[in-house]
Design an enzyme around this catalytic site. Structure first.
Site, PDB file in Angstrom:
ATOM      1  CD1 TRP A 101     -44.749  38.120 -11.103  1.00 53.39           C
ATOM      2  CD2 TRP A 101     -45.919  39.938 -10.531  1.00 53.39           C
ATOM      3  NE1 TRP A 101     -44.438  38.445  -9.798  1.00 53.39           N
ATOM      4  CE2 TRP A 101     -45.132  39.551  -9.441  1.00 53.39           C
ATOM      5  CE3 TRP A 101     -46.743  41.061 -10.406  1.00 53.39           C
ATOM      6  CZ2 TRP A 101     -45.145  40.248  -8.224  1.00 53.39           C
ATOM      7  CZ3 TRP A 101     -46.761  41.754  -9.202  1.00 53.39           C
ATOM      8  CH2 TRP A 101     -45.962  41.340  -8.134  1.00 53.39           C
ATOM      9  CG  ASP A 168     -42.921  41.534 -16.350  1.00 50.72           C
ATOM     10  OD1 ASP A 168     -41.793  41.913 -15.980  1.00 50.72           O
ATOM     11  OD2 ASP A 168     -43.862  41.308 -15.554  1.00 50.72           O
ATOM     12  CE  LYS A 192     -39.348  40.905  -8.033  1.00 49.15           C
ATOM     13  NZ  LYS A 192     -40.330  41.077  -9.079  1.00 49.15           N
TER      14      LYS A 192
HETATM   15  C1  LIG Z   1     -41.805  41.504  -9.142  1.00 49.67           C
HETATM   16  C2  LIG Z   1     -42.425  41.397 -10.468  1.00 49.67           C
HETATM   17  C3  LIG Z   1     -43.356  42.331 -10.940  1.00 49.67           C
HETATM   18  C4  LIG Z   1     -43.854  43.485 -10.085  1.00 49.67           C
HETATM   19  O1  LIG Z   1     -42.875  44.446  -9.986  1.00 49.67           O
HETATM   20  P1  LIG Z   1     -43.135  45.820  -9.189  1.00 49.67           P
HETATM   21  O2  LIG Z   1     -41.890  46.573  -9.533  1.00 49.67           O
HETATM   22  O3  LIG Z   1     -43.277  45.475  -7.757  1.00 49.67           O
HETATM   23  O4  LIG Z   1     -44.346  46.454  -9.752  1.00 49.67           O
HETATM   24  C5  LIG Z   1     -43.860  42.181 -12.206  1.00 49.67           C
HETATM   25  N1  LIG Z   1     -43.463  41.155 -12.992  1.00 49.67           N
HETATM   26  C6  LIG Z   1     -42.577  40.241 -12.580  1.00 49.67           C
HETATM   27  C7  LIG Z   1     -42.191  39.128 -13.490  1.00 49.67           C
HETATM   28  C8  LIG Z   1     -42.028  40.335 -11.308  1.00 49.67           C
HETATM   29  O5  LIG Z   1     -41.139  39.414 -10.893  1.00 49.67           O
END
Ligand SMILES: *Cc1c(COP(=O)(O)O)cnc(C)c1O
Length: 356
Positions: A101, A168, A192
C-alpha cells in the site's frame, strides 16, 4: 451459528452494530422509511453525520483545526488526493516504503511532486518496519503507513521529526490512542476497522490546505468537503451510518485506551501460541508485529491444507494469507473477541498434537 471471521477486509464488525444496521435498513428511527431511501439532507441523516463527526473528534482528540471528512473512493484515492492538495510540482515529500500500500501511495504521489523514499523494507519482503532514516528538512510532509495489512507489521513508535505526518491508518484506525498533534492528515478506508466498504475517513489539518498552485477539481479538493461538511455531493449514507454505529460501540467499550488493551491481549494470546507451537512460525520482526493482522507460516508446507481444513471445521474463516506472504493471516480487528482468538489457538494446539 456465527462464524469466527478473521478476514482482512471487508472485515468483522460488532454483532450489535450489524443488528442495529439491519433494523435501520427496514425502518430508521421509527420514520417508516429505510435509511437506504432517505435524503442525505433530512434532519435524521444530518444527525447521523453530526454524531459521526463528533465521535471521531472525541476519540481522536482532533480540534477545530482539523477537518473531519467522510469521502468515497477508498484509501486508494487518498494516495493521489493527499499529494494533489499538499504538494506543488517542485515541492518534496518523504515516504516510507513499508509495504504494497505504501508503494502504491509513492507511485501516485510521484505524479504531483518530488518524492523521496526515506527508507524501504522491500528487499526483505517488507518483513520489518524501517526505522532511523534521514528526512529532508525542506519536505512538506512525511507519509507513513501505520499498519501493513498484507505483511502484518505495525508502526509502534512514530519517527522523530518536525514534519507533519500524513498517515494511511486504514487497517488500525481507532485500534489504539492517536497522538493527534503529530499528524497533518490521516486517512482510513472504513472496511478494515471502522465499518463497511464505501466510506473513507479523512482528518486533515486545515492550515496545510490552499498552498498548491495547480487547479483542483472540486471533488478532489479537501476544502470543498470541509466547506460542504462532507455533503457537497451525496455522501455514502449507509456506510457512514454503520461507521457511526461502530464508533459508538468503540466509545461504549471505553474508547481507545480500552481498545488498545483488548487488542494487545488478543494479539499476545495468538503470538504466544505461534511462538510455542512447533507447527507454526511468525513471518516478521518481533518488535514490529502487528496487533491487527497476524501472519504466520506452517513449519512444513504439507501442514497448510490440513490446518485450513481444521479451521474450517471449527467455523474459522478468512485465514488464508495474502499471496505475497503465503501461509496464514489472522486479522483480529477491534470487533474480534478474545474468545474467537482462543478458538483459533485451541485449533492450532489440537493440530500440533495430531501431527506432532
Ligand atoms: C486496504 C488498504 C488500502 C486500500 O483501501 P481501499 O479502500 O480498498 O482503497 C490502503 N491502505 C491500507 C493500509 C489498506 O489496508
Amino acid at each position: 451459528m456465527k462464524k469466527h471471521n478473521f478476514s482482512a477486509g471487508p472485515a468483522i464488525l460488532p454483532a450489535s452494530v450489524m443488528e442495529e444496521a439491519a433494523r435501520a435498513a427496514i425502518d430508521f428511527n421509527g420514520m417508516g422509511l429505510s435509511i437506504l431511501e432517505i435524503s442525505h439532507r433530512s434532519k435524521e441523516f444530518e444527525a447521523v453525520m453530526a454524531e459521526a463527526e463528533q465521535l471521531v473528534r472525541d476519540l481522536s482528540g482532533a480540534g477545530d483545526e482539523y477537518g473531519v471528512l467522510f469521502l468515497s473512493g477508498g484509501a486508494s484515492s487518498q494516495f493521489f488526493m493527499a499529494p494533489m492538495n499538499l504538494l506543488n510540482e517542485e515541492d518534496t515529500a518523504c515516504y516510507v516504503d513499508s509495504g504494497v500500500w505504501a508503494a502504491k501511495a509513492i507511485k501516485e504521489a510521484k505524479n504531483f511532486g518530488k518524492i523521496e523514499v526515506a527508507a524501504s523494507s522491500k528487499e526483505s519482503n517488507y518483513s520489518f518496519i524501517p526505522k532511523s532514516y534521514a528526512l529532508s528538512p525542506a519536505a512538506k510532509y512525511l507519509h507513513l503507513t501505520s499498519n501493513n495489512t498484507i505483511y502484518g507489521t505495525q508502526l509502534h513508535e512514530l519517527p522523530e521529526t518536525d514534519l507533519p505526518i500524513v498517515c494511511d491508518m486504514s487497517s488500525d484506525m481507532f485500534s489504539r490512542p492517536i497522538d493527534m498533534e503529530r499528524y497533518g492528515l490521516i486517512y482510513a478506508g472504513a472496511q478494515k476497522n471502522l465499518g463497511p466498504a464505501g466510506v473513507t475517513l479523512v482528518m486533515v489539518k486545515k492550515d496545510l490546505l490552499g498552498h498548491v498552485s495547480r487547479k483542483l477539481p472540486a471533488m478532489l479538493d479537501y476544502r470543498t468537503h470541509i466547506e460542504g461538511e462532507s455533503m457537497y455531493n451525496t455522501p455514502p449514507v449507509f456506510p457512514i451510518y454503520v461507521m457511526m454505529l461502530t464508533l459508538r460501540w468503540v466509545a461504549a467499550q471505553g474508547g481507545l485506551d480500552a481498545m488498545a488493551l483488548h487488542n494487545v491481549q488478543k494479539a499476545q494470546l495468538l503470538y504466544n501460541e505461534i511462538d510455542a507451537n512447533p507447527c507454526f512460525k511468525g513471518t516478521v520482526a518481533e518488535e514490529d508485529r502487528s496487533l491487527m493482522n497476524v501472519c504466520f507460516l506452517p513449519e512444513k508446507a504439507e501442514y497448510e491444507a490440513p490446518f485450513m481444513e481444521a479451521c474450517k471445521a471449527a467455523g474459522l474463516v478468512g485465514l488464508k494469507g495474502h499471496r505475497s506472504v503465503g501461509g496464514f493471516r489472522a486479522s483480529i480487528y477491534n470487533a474480534m473477541s478474545q474468545e474467537s482468538v482462543q478458538v483459533l489457538t485451541d485449533v492450532m494446539r489440537d493440530f500440533a498434537q495430531r501431527v506432532g
